[in-house]
Design a protein around this motif. Structure first.
Motif, PDB file in Angstrom:
ATOM      1  N   LEU A  60      18.850  53.641 -21.192  1.00 45.66           N
ATOM      2  CA  LEU A  60      19.869  54.136 -21.595  1.00 45.66           C
ATOM      3  C   LEU A  60      19.973  54.490 -23.456  1.00 45.66           C
ATOM      4  O   LEU A  60      19.538  53.110 -23.548  1.00 45.66           O
ATOM      5  CB  LEU A  60      20.828  54.071 -21.437  1.00 45.66           C
ATOM      6  CG  LEU A  60      21.546  54.428 -19.880  1.00 45.66           C
ATOM      7  CD1 LEU A  60      23.032  54.017 -19.428  1.00 45.66           C
ATOM      8  CD2 LEU A  60      21.498  56.298 -19.257  1.00 45.66           C
ATOM      9  N   PRO A  83      28.232  54.099 -14.670  1.00 45.82           N
ATOM     10  CA  PRO A  83      29.363  54.181 -16.497  1.00 45.82           C
ATOM     11  C   PRO A  83      30.312  53.040 -16.239  1.00 45.82           C
ATOM     12  O   PRO A  83      30.063  52.103 -17.659  1.00 45.82           O
ATOM     13  CB  PRO A  83      29.898  55.448 -15.865  1.00 45.82           C
ATOM     14  CG  PRO A  83      29.007  56.274 -15.218  1.00 45.82           C
ATOM     15  CD  PRO A  83      28.707  55.507 -14.718  1.00 45.82           C
ATOM     16  N   TRP A  93      29.696  49.839 -15.827  1.00 48.10           N
ATOM     17  CA  TRP A  93      28.744  49.230 -15.660  1.00 48.10           C
ATOM     18  C   TRP A  93      28.198  49.147 -17.293  1.00 48.10           C
ATOM     19  O   TRP A  93      28.018  47.745 -17.581  1.00 48.10           O
ATOM     20  CB  TRP A  93      28.105  48.601 -15.074  1.00 48.10           C
ATOM     21  CG  TRP A  93      28.680  47.789 -13.926  1.00 48.10           C
ATOM     22  CD1 TRP A  93      28.842  48.651 -12.552  1.00 48.10           C
ATOM     23  CD2 TRP A  93      29.042  46.851 -13.876  1.00 48.10           C
ATOM     24  NE1 TRP A  93      29.062  47.706 -11.938  1.00 48.10           N
ATOM     25  CE2 TRP A  93      29.396  46.636 -12.004  1.00 48.10           C
ATOM     26  CE3 TRP A  93      28.994  45.245 -14.234  1.00 48.10           C
ATOM     27  CZ2 TRP A  93      29.984  45.241 -11.283  1.00 48.10           C
ATOM     28  CZ3 TRP A  93      29.723  44.686 -13.675  1.00 48.10           C
ATOM     29  CH2 TRP A  93      30.212  44.147 -12.344  1.00 48.10           C
ATOM     30  N   GLN A  94      28.171  50.030 -18.268  1.00 49.33           N
ATOM     31  CA  GLN A  94      27.823  50.466 -19.833  1.00 49.33           C
ATOM     32  C   GLN A  94      28.291  49.430 -20.522  1.00 49.33           C
ATOM     33  O   GLN A  94      29.729  49.472 -20.672  1.00 49.33           O
ATOM     34  CB  GLN A  94      27.465  52.103 -19.774  1.00 49.33           C
ATOM     35  CG  GLN A  94      26.651  52.725 -19.150  1.00 49.33           C
ATOM     36  CD  GLN A  94      26.757  53.572 -19.099  1.00 49.33           C
ATOM     37  OE1 GLN A  94      27.260  54.129 -20.080  1.00 49.33           O
ATOM     38  NE2 GLN A  94      26.365  54.615 -17.855  1.00 49.33           N
ATOM     39  N   PRO A 102      21.310  47.933 -22.052  1.00 52.32           N
ATOM     40  CA  PRO A 102      21.499  48.006 -20.631  1.00 52.32           C
ATOM     41  C   PRO A 102      21.149  46.929 -19.998  1.00 52.32           C
ATOM     42  O   PRO A 102      21.254  47.197 -18.824  1.00 52.32           O
ATOM     43  CB  PRO A 102      21.486  49.899 -21.782  1.00 52.32           C
ATOM     44  CG  PRO A 102      21.702  49.587 -22.507  1.00 52.32           C
ATOM     45  CD  PRO A 102      21.216  48.934 -23.048  1.00 52.32           C
ATOM     46  N   ASP A 149      23.547  44.670 -18.368  1.00 53.84           N
ATOM     47  CA  ASP A 149      24.687  45.794 -17.859  1.00 53.84           C
ATOM     48  C   ASP A 149      24.236  45.726 -16.415  1.00 53.84           C
ATOM     49  O   ASP A 149      25.085  45.967 -15.718  1.00 53.84           O
ATOM     50  CB  ASP A 149      24.596  46.590 -18.285  1.00 53.84           C
ATOM     51  CG  ASP A 149      25.278  46.762 -20.258  1.00 53.84           C
ATOM     52  OD1 ASP A 149      25.880  45.298 -20.059  1.00 53.84           O
ATOM     53  OD2 ASP A 149      25.522  47.825 -21.028  1.00 53.84           O
TER      54      ASP A 149
END
Length: 519
Positions: free
Chosen positions: A215, A274, A276-277, A284, A287
């Motif tokens: 990401l 989302p 966990w972002q 990332p 995450d």
């Protein structure tokens, strides 16, 4: 028959009778077995292994507190396909046809048709067997007319359109002992991007698609066949949900179950959900590790909720070290090193490539909060399951697998392995015995600097020898000071290759000629 040491078996037998039954016991008395295999999770990415770990992993840490942490555990290879072969067959990967690299998502079956796997062995003992997750051991896709056979390499994404996705897949997980399969063909950055259930895709690929490698980064996975609704971000939650569902169905069946859960995370595409972002405050990748830890927790919670946690043997581990795709410099700025104190990373012959987390929980059998520094490998999984279930192995099975049960039960402090062979992505060999580790290459054997060609240009010796007790970071090459150790370990490796096995038993044949001095 392959010898499982009788004296050890007799010693532990009384402890097994209460929960696992005797060799002739009814299957319902045997423990359930769950193997959770993460993808590219580094040794130092879990807090229980690394005091300097900056990524919260409370569920794995709790698992370690409830079981045993094995601190000198290794995969047979520093990349994924070869490791998975070793896990399921109990045989070193380099005895197969795959001598370097990994398979693609369309490659043909790697596990030989006559080879005993841990799934087939457990099924013969009365277990229900399931694989839910990333396969990456090849399967035979139906090809469209006049298209070429897929090879043992990662294909270009566009080549996926040579598959006839309407037809059944042959020689997949169901052919090697798994009653049920749900998952993806290979790594999540390889086509096709669609789920497979048993021998068919669940949704036909109709579009070309690709996903971000991480990401926020511009690079993407290979673009190729994808189901329209398939989203890489959903794969970890979907696999977790399927695993929880499977446990719920099997827990009250009266039969023991074996769940092999090879997750596709935190491998690329690094796409945390989302919720966990940004949770780690690092990047990332961190995450994604946190989300993976939470998914492990959901599986453990399912065992508890269904009332079978107390009779379930759980293994948690990874298929190799952390990949550079995790962005080591960014993590280092925040004080985190996925390889902990060890040199190298995924693909390398150095320990960062193949030393992995290994945590084992078996309530009432494995002492809570215990640790072992014995040299062990994931190739030992099959022989361990064999001894747990009282199974004698034939000579032509699990040729490199050693039972870890005496270690897990705290019945021995004597080493259970004579030595352990490591393998890098480029097919370079290493052998470890006690404190000594010999590497038959001048550089990393993989992706870290110096790579082997760079090492040759720098005039480095052709082999490396390290004292892993005094120098776990592999900084001082002692090959010149200890030629006798180099000679002894080289001869031992040559014997292992020539015999087709590294455990007691009748010599066997390797699938192909094996060159330990691969250039």
């Amino acid at each position: 028959m392959k010898r499982i040491r009788i004296q050890v078996f007799v010693t532990v037998l009384s402890g097994l009778l209460a929960s696992a039954g005797s060799p002739a016991a009814d299957a319902s008395e045997l423990p359930n077995i769950v193997l959770i295999l993460c993808d590219d999770l580094g040794y130092g990415d879990v807090g229980c292994n690394n005091p300097q770990c900056k990524i919260p992993t409370p569920r794995v840490d709790r698992l370690a507190a409830e079981g045993m942490r094995l601190t000198d555990a290794h995969t047979t290879s520093s990349v994924c396909t070869p490791t998975r072969y070793g896990v399921l067959t109990g045989r070193y990967n380099w005895r197969s046809r795959l001598q370097t690299g990994v398979l693609g998502g369309l490659s043909e079956r790697l596990i030989e048709s006559d080879r005993l796997t841990v799934a087939e062995m457990l099924r013969q003992k009365g277990y229900d067997t399931a694989c839910i997750g990333k396969w990456h051991l090849g399967m035979d896709w139906a090809r469209k007319p006049d298209t070429e056979t897929f090879g043992d390499v990662i294909e270009k994404g566009s080549e996926g359109w040579n598959v006839d996705f309407t037809r059944p897949i042959t020689n997949g997980p169901n052919s090697v002992g798994f009653d049920y399969y749900f998952g993806i063909a290979a790594s999540l950055d390889m086509v096709p991007y669609t789920y497979i259930e048993n021998d068919r895709v669940t949704v036909l690929p109709t579009i070309d698609n690709a996903f971000p490698m991480m990401l926020g980064k511009d690079s993407t996975t290979r673009r190729g066949p994808a189901a329209a609704e398939f989203d890489a971000m959903n794969v970890l939650p979907d696999l977790t949900g399927k695993a929880v569902e499977y446990i719920g169905k099997r827990a009250s069946s009266g039969r023991p179950f074996f769940l092999y859960l090879p997750l596709a995370s935190p491998h690329t595409p690094i796409v945390p959900s989302p919720q966990w972002q940004g949770r780690s405050g690092l990047n990332p990748y961190a995450d994604f590790v946190m989300e993976t830890d939470d998914c492990v927790g959901q599986v453990l919670d399912a065992l508890e909720k269904c009332g079978v946690a107390g009779k379930t043997l759980v293994f948690f581990t990874s298929d190799n070290g952390c990949s550079p795709q995790a962005d080591f410099p960014a993590l280092a700025e925040k004080g985190h090193n996925p390889s902990h104190i060890y040199r190298g990373h995924k693909a390398d012959i150095w320990d960062g490539g193949h030393r992995v987390p290994l945590v084992v929980r078996w309530p009432g059998q494995v002492k809570a909060g215990s640790t072992s520094d014995q040299l062990v490998s994931l190739v030992d999984f099959l022989a361990t399951c064999a001894e747990v279930t009282g199974t004698d192995l034939p000579d032509n099975a699990a040729e490199d697998s050693v039972s870890l049960l005496p270690i897990l039960l705290g019945k021995t402090k004597e080493r259970v392995r004579e030595a352990l062979v490591h393998h890098s992505i480029s097919g370079k060999f290493s052998i470890r015995q006690g404190r000594w580790k010999l590497e038959l290459c001048p550089g990393s054997g993989g992706w870290s600097a110096p790579r082997d060609l760079q090492a040759v240009k720098q005039g480095l010796p052709g082999v490396q020898l390290y004292d892993m007790e005094a120098d776990p970071a592999e900084e001082k090459n002692l090959e010149a000071e200890h030629p006798e150790v180099v000679q002894r370990l080289t001869a031992l490796l040559e014997r292992y290759v020539a015999n087709g096995r590294s455990t007691p038993g009748e010599p066997q044949k390797n699938a192909v000629a094996v060159d330990i001095w691969k250039k």
